[in-house]
Scaffold this active site. Sequence first.
Site, PDB file in Angstrom:
ATOM      1  N   VAL A  17       0.840  -1.204   0.000  1.00  0.00           N
ATOM      2  CA  VAL A  17       0.000   0.000   0.000  1.00  0.00           C
ATOM      3  C   VAL A  17       0.874   1.253   0.000  1.00  0.00           C
ATOM      4  CG1 VAL A  17      -1.790   1.280   1.252  1.00  0.00           C
ATOM      5  CG2 VAL A  17      -1.856  -1.233   1.213  1.00  0.00           C
ATOM      6  N   LYS A 108      -6.734  -1.450  10.294  1.00  0.00           N
ATOM      7  CA  LYS A 108      -8.003  -1.950  10.849  1.00  0.00           C
ATOM      8  C   LYS A 108      -7.834  -2.444  12.277  1.00  0.00           C
ATOM      9  CE  LYS A 108      -6.737  -6.008   8.394  1.00  0.00           C
ATOM     10  NZ  LYS A 108      -6.775  -6.662   7.122  1.00  0.00           N
ATOM     11  N   GLU A 132     -10.502   5.838   6.308  1.00  0.00           N
ATOM     12  CA  GLU A 132     -11.337   5.237   5.260  1.00  0.00           C
ATOM     13  C   GLU A 132     -10.774   3.884   4.802  1.00  0.00           C
ATOM     14  OE1 GLU A 132     -14.393   6.517   3.612  1.00  0.00           O
ATOM     15  OE2 GLU A 132     -14.166   4.363   3.372  1.00  0.00           O
ATOM     16  N   GLY A 137     -10.878  -1.631   1.868  1.00  0.00           N
ATOM     17  CA  GLY A 137      -9.950  -1.102   0.860  1.00  0.00           C
ATOM     18  C   GLY A 137     -10.462   0.197   0.258  1.00  0.00           C
ATOM     19  N   GLY A 190      -1.960 -12.407  -2.915  1.00  0.00           N
ATOM     20  CA  GLY A 190      -1.517 -11.319  -2.038  1.00  0.00           C
ATOM     21  C   GLY A 190      -2.591 -10.672  -1.203  1.00  0.00           C
ATOM     22  N   GLU A 193      -3.990 -12.398   4.811  1.00  0.00           N
ATOM     23  CA  GLU A 193      -3.148 -11.807   5.851  1.00  0.00           C
ATOM     24  C   GLU A 193      -1.852 -12.607   5.970  1.00  0.00           C
ATOM     25  OE1 GLU A 193      -4.103  -8.924   7.734  1.00  0.00           O
ATOM     26  OE2 GLU A 193      -5.424  -9.000   6.012  1.00  0.00           O
ATOM     27  N   ASP A 204     -10.174 -11.158  10.978  1.00  0.00           N
ATOM     28  CA  ASP A 204     -10.095  -9.966  10.130  1.00  0.00           C
ATOM     29  C   ASP A 204     -11.488  -9.330   9.962  1.00  0.00           C
ATOM     30  OD1 ASP A 204      -8.457  -8.433   7.930  1.00  0.00           O
ATOM     31  OD2 ASP A 204     -10.291  -9.088   6.936  1.00  0.00           O
ATOM     32  N   LYS A 208     -13.096  -5.437  11.104  1.00  0.00           N
ATOM     33  CA  LYS A 208     -13.797  -4.524  10.193  1.00  0.00           C
ATOM     34  C   LYS A 208     -15.238  -4.279  10.676  1.00  0.00           C
ATOM     35  CE  LYS A 208     -10.863  -6.114   6.432  1.00  0.00           C
ATOM     36  NZ  LYS A 208     -10.735  -7.154   5.397  1.00  0.00           N
TER      37      LYS A 208
END
Length: 432
Positions: A17, A108, A132, A137, A190, A193, A204, A208
């Site tokens: 990222v 997150k 955000e 994503g 990819g 995690e 995960d 969220k």
Amino acid sequence: MAPPGVLNVGLIGLGTVGSQVAARLIERRDALARRSGGELNLCRILVRDPAKPRALEVPPGLITADPDLLLDDPAINVVVEVAGGDEPVRTFLERAIKSGKHVVTANKLVMARHGPSLLELAGEMNVDIHFEAAVGGGIPLISTFRTDLQANDIERIGAIINGTTNYVLGRMATDGIDFQAALAEAQAAGFAEADPTDDIDGHDATYKLAIMASIGFGARVAPEEIYREGIAGIQQVDFRYARELGYEIKLVAIGSRLDGRVEVRVHPALVPGGHPLAQVQGAYNAVFIEGDLVGQVLLVGEGAGGRPTASAVVGDLIDLARSIRRGVQLRSAFSFDPEVTLVPMDDVISRAYFRIRVADRPGVIAAIGTVFAEEQVSISSLIQKDQWVADGTAELVVTTHPASNGALERSRLRMGDLDTVRSVPAFIRIFE
Ligand code: HSE
């Protein structure tokens, strides 16, 4: 201090990222300055290993492994964090806020576990936190709750919010690929995690959902408080039976507001084939929101990956730059009602699907029917599926009408104890 009109940005993390964020800030400098009303000047990047070879060429001198050079630099106005994980990142963000820096984060875990206290601290320090990219994503979710839906009482959130599990379930259901092979594909692509059990076991998705439920319902929901089941127990045969009944199997994250209480859960579910969530393919995410004024809203998009996540991060940065320039701030949009409590899982009402391996002889259905009747669970359908002549067993598939989770779980345990029942290999709730 930064010159007037310039926002000095310190970036933490230069991975998948981070390199997309840095590339956008460097390569689209002029366009972003026009949209922001001033220059977004990337002036330092904190990484673990400065010697690591990187695809992106950044101007020399920007990269450091020393957090103090970024966090203690008074010229840096905004810390953008895309490194992920809890500590040391939480401490870095706390330090940044305490020294009067604004924060944009894609984290997150930190926002699910520490979001409300960091937001409170930011309020005291008169700085903003934008996040955000922490959920879904590039899908505009937080801003949707924060601005477009803020006139509503949010009544329900139903989401596919983990791309890895959605990909794995899809490959198993449609292509007959086994669980491990499908997971290996997700890892290679990819979006899994670093420890894929975070995806597979539903952790995960709880991070969220904790963020969405906290904002959507104005309640402090910690990820540990969310009921959680992963997808590891789902077998090929369940996809076949589910489809015959008109359902797809998905890992869903559900939040509902009921009489001043909030229900939050993450588990596999049979989703009716005609529901938009049943159509969500591959690693895509989708969030279905119901508000009292707006009705139903569906947001769909890529929930992971460098470019979609960078889209949300840089979008936040532009938003922040504009609000700083205008002297307005956004954090006041979040408030948490301490009175809101969570519905215990035993009291959650849902329909359910059971797959039951039984001895193929008279009286079996009566025995199973008695358990359900005694637990006040009403049967919606009961079908005998495969038979195994060699060991005299057969498989029954039962769907129920809505019942409390406590009653459904007790039925499952009691059926497992019947002489005529070999096992109850599947108990999957039905999403409605
Ligand atoms: N592992 C996550 C997923 C990545 O599969 O959705 C995005 O948070």
